[in-house]
Design a protein around this motif. Structure first.
Motif, short mmCIF file in Angstrom:
data_model
loop_
_atom_site.label_atom_id
_atom_site.label_comp_id
_atom_site.label_asym_id
_atom_site.label_seq_id
_atom_site.Cartn_x
_atom_site.Cartn_y
_atom_site.Cartn_z
N GLN A 1 -2.10 4.99 0.25
CA GLN A 1 -2.46 5.08 1.65
C GLN A 1 -1.28 5.58 2.49
OE1 GLN A 1 -3.68 1.09 2.40
NE2 GLN A 1 -5.74 1.42 1.59
N LYS A 2 -1.60 6.49 3.43
CA LYS A 2 -0.65 7.01 4.40
C LYS A 2 0.53 7.75 3.78
CE LYS A 2 -1.68 3.30 7.71
NZ LYS A 2 -1.14 2.21 8.53
N LEU A 3 0.40 8.13 2.50
CA LEU A 3 1.52 8.77 1.84
C LEU A 3 1.84 10.13 2.44
CD1 LEU A 3 3.50 8.36 -0.48
CD2 LEU A 3 1.90 9.57 -1.96
N SER A 4 0.83 10.84 2.93
CA SER A 4 1.04 12.17 3.46
C SER A 4 1.62 12.18 4.87
CB SER A 4 -0.29 12.94 3.44
OG SER A 4 -1.23 12.28 4.25
N VAL A 5 1.68 11.04 5.52
CA VAL A 5 2.21 10.97 6.89
C VAL A 5 3.72 10.85 6.81
CG1 VAL A 5 2.18 9.71 9.06
CG2 VAL A 5 0.13 9.80 7.65
N LEU B 1 7.73 -0.16 -1.08
CA LEU B 1 8.08 1.10 -1.74
C LEU B 1 6.88 1.98 -2.02
CD1 LEU B 1 10.86 -0.07 -4.24
CD2 LEU B 1 11.10 0.94 -1.96
N THR B 2 5.72 1.41 -2.29
CA THR B 2 4.55 2.24 -2.58
C THR B 2 3.99 2.93 -1.34
OG1 THR B 2 3.09 0.30 -2.39
CG2 THR B 2 3.83 0.92 -4.60
N HIS B 3 4.43 2.50 -0.17
CA HIS B 3 3.97 3.13 1.06
C HIS B 3 5.06 3.96 1.73
CE1 HIS B 3 0.92 0.01 0.43
NE2 HIS B 3 0.11 0.83 1.07
N ARG B 4 6.01 4.45 0.92
CA ARG B 4 7.06 5.33 1.42
C ARG B 4 7.01 6.64 0.63
NH1 ARG B 4 6.52 1.67 4.07
NH2 ARG B 4 8.00 0.43 5.28
#
Length: 344
Positions: free
Chosen positions: A2-6, A39-42
């Motif tokens: 989630q939100k990785l492309s932002v 870390l998974t959301h960065r």
């Protein structure tokens, strides 16, 4: 994921200021759930900022600290996720070509999933990083048709050159095809997949009109390739290698056109389809191939995971999320599922 492309610079700086202190405190106490959540959301840029800031604040390398706090498949997943994607791919290929850690499938996946220009750049980066030519390591470790096939991919693109007067046509058409690929998910949702395939097919025809090719040879090669690979479970690799190493780009485009015309399908390979099959195989049977599962999910998350998930669902009538959930457990499961993102 989630939100990785932002990942705009302003958001990164705000996020770093708010989260960095929390991250370092979490890592010092090793709250594994919080490590996974953070870390998974960065994205790659944010992970690099975390590493730099951690080094500045604690005079310690976070990549050396993490193995002291984590273990097992979670440790493997996190350590593969943290590096810059280019550095990660270099490590995967180098380890895959080492005698003690040989994994030619992993090395081949990295090399063959790149465009010709990306391959040339990767070869330079490999030589700069390890002081040895990529071709040399492949020569030492690979063998037989596998070696020949990878060497073909690494060639300085004699096969991929066209006459200068046609270059601008090829570049324009290629850009259009990439644009259509970007639109593919949206068009698929609207039920326009067949129309999109038709557009791609006719664009290929435009290329063939502009470039020189031999139709008789294209038809002959198409029949040989179909006989070698499409009519039976196994493939005659020698036929594929011979044709793809001897034909020009225009001739290969003509072969693709002829295959579509005669057999209703194309020789073009879909990376998402390939990786969906690799993931299925990794989770099939009594045991799980965690090495492959981790490698594919971690390395493809920031590239084409949304297409892999769609292909997995289309081919196997089951979401990739559910499959991974069934085969993993604990913080390791949470890490991989966080990278995969929503089940919808």
């Amino acid at each position: 994921m989630q939100k990785l492309s932002v990942s705009c610079i302003v958001r990164i700086e705000i996020d770093k200021a708010i989260q960095l202190n929390k991250i370092t405190k979490v890592l010092l106490g090793c709250d594994k759930a919080a490590v996974v959540e953070i870390l998974t959301h960065r994205d790659a840029t944010q992970r690099a900022l975390i590493q730099k800031a951690y080094l500045a604040m604690y005079s310690d390398d976070i990549l050396k600290r993490l193995p002291l706090e984590l273990s097992g498949n979670l440790e493997t997943s996190v350590l593969l996720w943290m590096p810059d994607p280019v550095e990660r791919d270099l490590q995967v290929v180098k380890q895959g070509l080492r005698l003690e850690t040989e994994n030619l499938q992993a090395a081949t996946e990295v090399i063959c999933s790149r465009t010709p220009s990306q391959i040339q750049s990767f070869k330079q980066q490999y030589h700069s990083r390890f002081g040895v030519l990529l071709e040399h390591d492949i020569e030492m470790q690979a063998s037989g048709d596998h070696k020949v096939g990878v060497h073909i991919v690494l060639m300085p693109c004699r096969l991929l050159c066209v006459d200068m007067e046609c270059d601008h046509i090829y570049l324009y058409v290629t850009a259009t095809l990439y644009w259509l690929d970007d639109l593919a998910p949206c068009l698929a949702r609207k039920g326009c997949s067949e129309r999109l395939n038709s557009v791609r097919f006719h664009i290929t025809y435009i290329v063939l009109v502009c470039l020189e090719f031999d139709r008789e040879i294209a038809v002959k090669d198409s029949k040989a390739l179909f006989k070698a690979g499409e009519k039976k479970l196994g493939n005659d690799e020698k036929t594929f290698i011979h044709i793809f190493s001897e034909r020009s780009r225009a001739q290969l485009a003509a072969i693709i056109f002829a295959c579509h015309d005669m057999y209703g399908n194309s020789l073009k390979k879909n990376p998402a389809r390939y990786f969906a099959k690799v993931l299925l195989k990794a989770m099939k049977g009594l045991g799980t191939d965690d090495t492959t599962l981790i490698r594919v999910i971690v390395t493809r998350t920031e590239i084409d995971m949304q297409y892999i998930k769609a292909e997995y669902l289309r081919k196997y009538n089951k979401t990739l999320y559910d499959a991974v959930h069934l085969e993993t457990s604990g913080h390791y499961r949470t890490f991989l599922l966080s990278l995969l993102g929503s089940n919808h």
